[in-house]
Write a protein that holds these residues in place. Structure first.
Motif, mmCIF file in Angstrom:
data_model
loop_
_atom_site.group_PDB
_atom_site.id
_atom_site.type_symbol
_atom_site.label_atom_id
_atom_site.label_comp_id
_atom_site.label_asym_id
_atom_site.label_seq_id
_atom_site.Cartn_x
_atom_site.Cartn_y
_atom_site.Cartn_z
ATOM 1 N N GLY A 92 0.852 -1.182 0.000
ATOM 2 C CA GLY A 92 0.000 0.000 0.000
ATOM 3 C C GLY A 92 0.889 1.233 0.000
ATOM 4 O O GLY A 92 2.013 1.190 0.505
ATOM 5 N N SER A 100 -4.516 2.743 -3.347
ATOM 6 C CA SER A 100 -3.229 2.530 -2.684
ATOM 7 C C SER A 100 -2.586 1.218 -3.122
ATOM 8 O O SER A 100 -1.402 1.176 -3.453
ATOM 9 C CB SER A 100 -3.433 2.545 -1.169
ATOM 10 O OG SER A 100 -2.220 2.289 -0.494
ATOM 11 N N GLU A 130 -8.163 2.433 -0.325
ATOM 12 C CA GLU A 130 -7.467 1.142 -0.275
ATOM 13 C C GLU A 130 -7.185 0.582 -1.661
ATOM 14 O O GLU A 130 -6.097 0.079 -1.929
ATOM 15 C CB GLU A 130 -8.290 0.150 0.535
ATOM 16 C CG GLU A 130 -7.614 -1.205 0.729
ATOM 17 C CD GLU A 130 -8.457 -2.161 1.550
ATOM 18 O OE1 GLU A 130 -8.035 -3.313 1.729
ATOM 19 O OE2 GLU A 130 -9.554 -1.750 1.998
#
Length: 364
Positions: free
Chosen positions: A304, A314, A311
């Motif tokens: 990430g 990332s 999320e």
């Protein structure tokens, strides 16, 4: 099967590091004979593809997942020595950029996923391919078999190393049964991914698959006496060699697109279950010995990107960065290996020419 720091004591970690370093050194020399102007770019792409697909864990049941190791796949596509280098580059990028696998355990990981997996898979692949008829389907079947077997064998070697220097007081037989059992199931997925990938490349550019070299039979001419004589295919003056006439760009672009899709998009849907090693370590108390990686604070740790709250975005950016770094480092390594190999070939050709000229002068 990414081993974290803390699972092995210092002597085993150092010893495995020495073995891995020796394997990389030998592979750098061996890769010079495997890489040519066509396979060198493919080797970098293979490393990046393995990195991307390793981000995708697939479920194998009982709350456990697995992911591609890639030793057999790389060996079949670009050769065993180059395959060891591919896995070494992938594992190095994972350890340094993503804290995936320990830094002090890097030698153990290269030994298991690179040296052992490739060392088992490629000879078995050659054996099975030799027994089966000379067809593309035989190459695919042999690739599946080699990939399937390589995974539990690597798990067995892990158990051996753990018996020599594991930091947890666990019965070796228990570790052996648990590791080989779960990794035999993971081996099925390894075999399927390997077979599908090899089959796809064979369908497009079989001439670029290292393990399919024997499928390219030479031209055979019949003489009046009924004998068969192999002759090379003549090329027009100034024309490129037949093997290099076809462009590898479509395969390279298609492979790169598949790599990016796997790393940036498909990886988001990977199984969240513990992988095989994590499952065994958790069930048997080994996980308590794990230590944080020295790169745990890296901005891309755990796949990430630090500071990106979304999320999916990332993870996609981390995957793209990982693919780019692996491709760049891998391409650099393989370019240098190929350049050294080409230089040695030129020296050998020059030496043969000098010897032939000396012999002609002696005859005169």
């Amino acid at each position: 099967m990414h081993v974290p720091d803390g699972f092995f004591n210092a002597p085993v970690s150092v010893g495995a590091g020495a073995v891995a370093a020796a394997a990389v050194a030998v592979s750098l020399r061996g890769a010079r004979r495997e890489l040519d102007e066509r396979r060198a770019p493919l080797a970098g792409l293979v490393a990046a593809f393995i990195f991307a697909v390793q981000m995708i864990n697939f479920p194998v049941g009982a709350g456990t997942s697995g992911h591609l190791m890639g030793g057999a796949l790389a060996a079949v596509l670009v050769g065993p020595y180059t395959a060891v280098l591919c896995l070494s580059v992938v594992l190095l990028m994972q350890a340094l950029m993503f804290a995936d696998g320990g830094v002090t355990a890097l030698g153990v990981n290269i030994t298991l996923l690179g040296l052992v997996a490739v060392g088992v898979a490629y000879p078995l692949f050659r054996l099975v391919a030799k027994v089966l008829p000379r067809r593309r389907s035989a190459v695919t079947a042999a690739a599946f078999t080699a990939a399937f077997v390589s995974v539990p064998v690597a798990a067995m070697v892990f158990t051996l190393l753990f018996a020599l220097g594991g930091t947890a007081d666990i019965d070796t037989g228990t570790v052996f049964a648990a590791m080989t059992g779960v990794h035999a199931a993971i081996g099925v997925g390894e075999g399927m991914i390997t077979a599908l990938t090899v089959s796809a490349v064979l369908a497009v550019r079989p001439d670029l698959v290292y393990g399919a070299r024997d499928l390219r039979a030479p031209l055979v001419l019949r003489t009046p006496s009924g004998e068969q004589t192999a002759q090379p295919t003549p090329a027009a003056p100034g024309a490129p060699a037949r093997s290099g006439a076809r462009s590898g760009r479509p395969l390279w672009l298609g492979g790169l697109a598949a790599t990016v899709v796997c790393a940036c998009f498909v990886s988001f849907y990977a199984s969240s279950e513990l992988d095989g090693l994590e499952r065994v370590a958790t069930d048997h108390g080994i996980i308590q010995q794990a230590e944080d990686s020295a790169t745990a604070d890296a901005p891309t740790a755990d796949y990430g990107v630090e500071g990106v709250d979304n999320e999916r975005l990332s993870g996609g950016l981390a995957g793209l960065l990982g693919v780019s770094a692996t491709l760049a480092v891998g391409a650099g390594v393989f370019f240098l290996a190929r350049r050294r190999g080409a230089g040695e070939e030129e020296q050998r050709d020059a030496g043969r020419a000098d010897s032939a000229g000396h012999a002609d002068r002696e005859k005169v």
